[in-house]
Design an enzyme around this catalytic site. Structure first.
Site, PDB file in Angstrom:
ATOM      1  N   ASP A  81       1.537 114.339  25.432  1.00  0.00           N
ATOM      2  CA  ASP A  81       2.554 114.590  26.460  1.00  0.00           C
ATOM      3  C   ASP A  81       3.959 114.376  25.931  1.00  0.00           C
ATOM      4  OD1 ASP A  81       2.031 111.752  26.340  1.00  0.00           O
ATOM      5  OD2 ASP A  81       3.097 111.510  28.238  1.00  0.00           O
ATOM      6  N   ASP A 142       8.362 113.753  19.746  1.00  0.00           N
ATOM      7  CA  ASP A 142       7.683 112.596  20.325  1.00  0.00           C
ATOM      8  C   ASP A 142       6.654 113.127  21.335  1.00  0.00           C
ATOM      9  OD1 ASP A 142       6.923 110.180  21.444  1.00  0.00           O
ATOM     10  OD2 ASP A 142       8.839 109.795  22.427  1.00  0.00           O
ATOM     11  N   GLU A 176       1.031 109.202  27.519  1.00  0.00           N
ATOM     12  CA  GLU A 176       1.650 108.004  26.938  1.00  0.00           C
ATOM     13  C   GLU A 176       3.018 107.747  27.537  1.00  0.00           C
ATOM     14  OE1 GLU A 176       4.185 105.763  23.974  1.00  0.00           O
ATOM     15  OE2 GLU A 176       4.445 107.755  24.825  1.00  0.00           O
ATOM     16  N   ASP A 199       3.774 107.530  15.940  1.00  0.00           N
ATOM     17  CA  ASP A 199       4.611 107.761  17.119  1.00  0.00           C
ATOM     18  C   ASP A 199       5.988 107.128  16.959  1.00  0.00           C
ATOM     19  OD1 ASP A 199       5.255 108.620  19.697  1.00  0.00           O
ATOM     20  OD2 ASP A 199       4.287 106.924  20.693  1.00  0.00           O
TER      21      ASP A 199
END
Length: 411
Positions: A81, A142, A176, A199
């Site tokens: 996401d 991200d 997340e 991440d």
């Protein structure tokens, strides 16, 4: 490897996977299903085994061991996401070969410019291939950069069977950005002893400390009376809410804190005379200070309840995640191996606390210690987001090097 990374990343970035905090499904949005199904097909295409997608959109796959050594099973994770705060629809990535160090025009019509005057870290990327937005959306590095890097690293290892490695598990997770990433993650099914999220931000980031985190919701009931006859009768809930906010330390807010400093953050303030609602997040690295911050909020609420009436103020505090350092310190070698991998590749590790949380924050408390590796992006969650394809190559190389080191150190 570089061209593969660029192509994978742009393909993933074009799928709108913004998560939705108001949704009660998992994943919270249909776009995440679309990307998940795409990733399943790509994992199968490169030759990964045990490729699965469950009813909640979690994608998992296995790279089988090709060594006789007893190597611990390690995992790599990235989330599908993108942030809900800025649009991720119709992402149109721009490719800039050999960045010259000057202004980058993201959108000529709207006059949107990515400038080193505003973002001085751009100076580090002179000569790099950059991927930017077109100025109207976020980019989604991200964490679609992390997905692309894990995929590319797995493909590299499959194409180079001479590199010995233990069993590797990979997972791509939903939601997340709204704090639900690991909520339905099956740690036992994943079957790794340790894992890494890919991440992080710029080159070299290595993180194994996160905030302790909670949210606080305050509801204040007032009494609305016509203002012409309100004397001695009206109770204005907005003013009580302002009183609550003013009793918190003004300097302990995100805009005044850095490093290991904690904060209170007022996310939203919605009110009328009759009712006002405040929504805060509470953050601190130190567990005792974290508990003290929650206690401070309870004290303020109790004081105002005594002043205005117990039935007028309700406070609800919920813990969200805890500092993963507590769970990673006993297996500190997983951080040391990541550090060694970066050093071996000529990358200076930048070990620092995460002023936020990752899926690893929660996974570490679910029995899967999970530090965080850099993915290479800058300016996440907005129109000025960009990433260096050169540093994406280095991120993929770090994944490969970590896997090699675990095999080399095994008996």
């Amino acid at each position: 490897m570089k061209q593969e990374l660029i192509e994978r990343f742009i393909r993933y970035a074009k799928v709108n996977t913004q998560s939705d905090p108001n949704s009660h499904t998992c994943p919270s949005t249909s776009g995440q299903w679309e990307l998940a199904r795409m990733l399943v097909e790509e994992l199968k295409a490169i030759g990964m085994e045990d490729v699965t997608i469950d009813d909640n959109g979690y994608v998992m796959a296995t790279l089988p061991a090709n060594t006789d050594k007893n190597v611990p099973v390690i995992g790599f994770l990235a989330h599908m996401d993108t942030a809900p705060e800025f649009t991720g629809a119709n992402v149109n990535p721009q490719l800039i070969d050999s960045y010259d160090g000057g202004d980058i025009v993201l959108n000529k019509e709207q006059g949107i410019i990515l400038s080193p005057n505003d973002f001085p870290e751009l100076a580090h990327y002179k000569g790099h291939t950059l991927i930017t937005t077109d100025g109207t959306t976020l980019l989604g590095a991200d964490d679609k950069a992390g997905i692309a890097e894990i995929m590319t690293a797995m493909n590299y290892l499959i194409q180079h069977p001479e590199i010995k490695h233990g069993k590797v598990r990979v997972a791509f997770t939903p939601d997340e950005e709204i704090g639900r990433g690991p909520h339905k993650f099956d740690v036992a099914k994943f079957g790794a002893q340790f894992a890494y999220t890919v991440d992080g931000g710029p080159l070299g980031e290595l993180e194994y400390e996160s905030f302790n985190a909670a949210e606080a919701k305050i509801t204040i009931k007032g009494k609305n009376v016509h203002p012409g006859t309100a004397k001695g009768k009206m109770i204005n809930s907005i003013k009580i809410a302002m009183e609550f906010e003013q009793q918190l330390p003004a300097h302990e807010a995100p805009e005044h804190t850095e490093g290991y400093e904690g904060f209170y953050h007022l996310l939203s303030f919605q009110g009328s005379v009759e009712e006002t609602k405040l929504h805060y997040i509470i953050r601190d690295f130190d567990r005792e200070q974290f508990e003290a911050r929650k206690a401070k909020m309870k004290e303020i609420a109790a004081s105002l309840a005594q002043k205005y009436g117990n039935d007028r103020i309700t406070l609800e505090i919920n813990d969200q995640y805890y500092n993963m350092r507590e769970k990673i310190e006993p297996v500190r070698h997983i951080v040391d191996i990541a550090h060694e991998a970066m050093t071996n590749l000529g990358i200076e590790p930048k070990v620092k606390p995460i002023r936020g949380g990752t899926d690893g924050s929660q996974l570490s408390y679910m029995g899967l210690p999970t530090p965080n590796l850099f993915a290479g992006g800058e300016n996440f969650h907005g129109r000025y987001e960009y990433i260096s394809a050169d540093n994406m190559v280095k991120a993929a190389e770090v994944i490969v090097e970590i896997i090699k080191l675990f095999e080399q150190k095994a008996s």
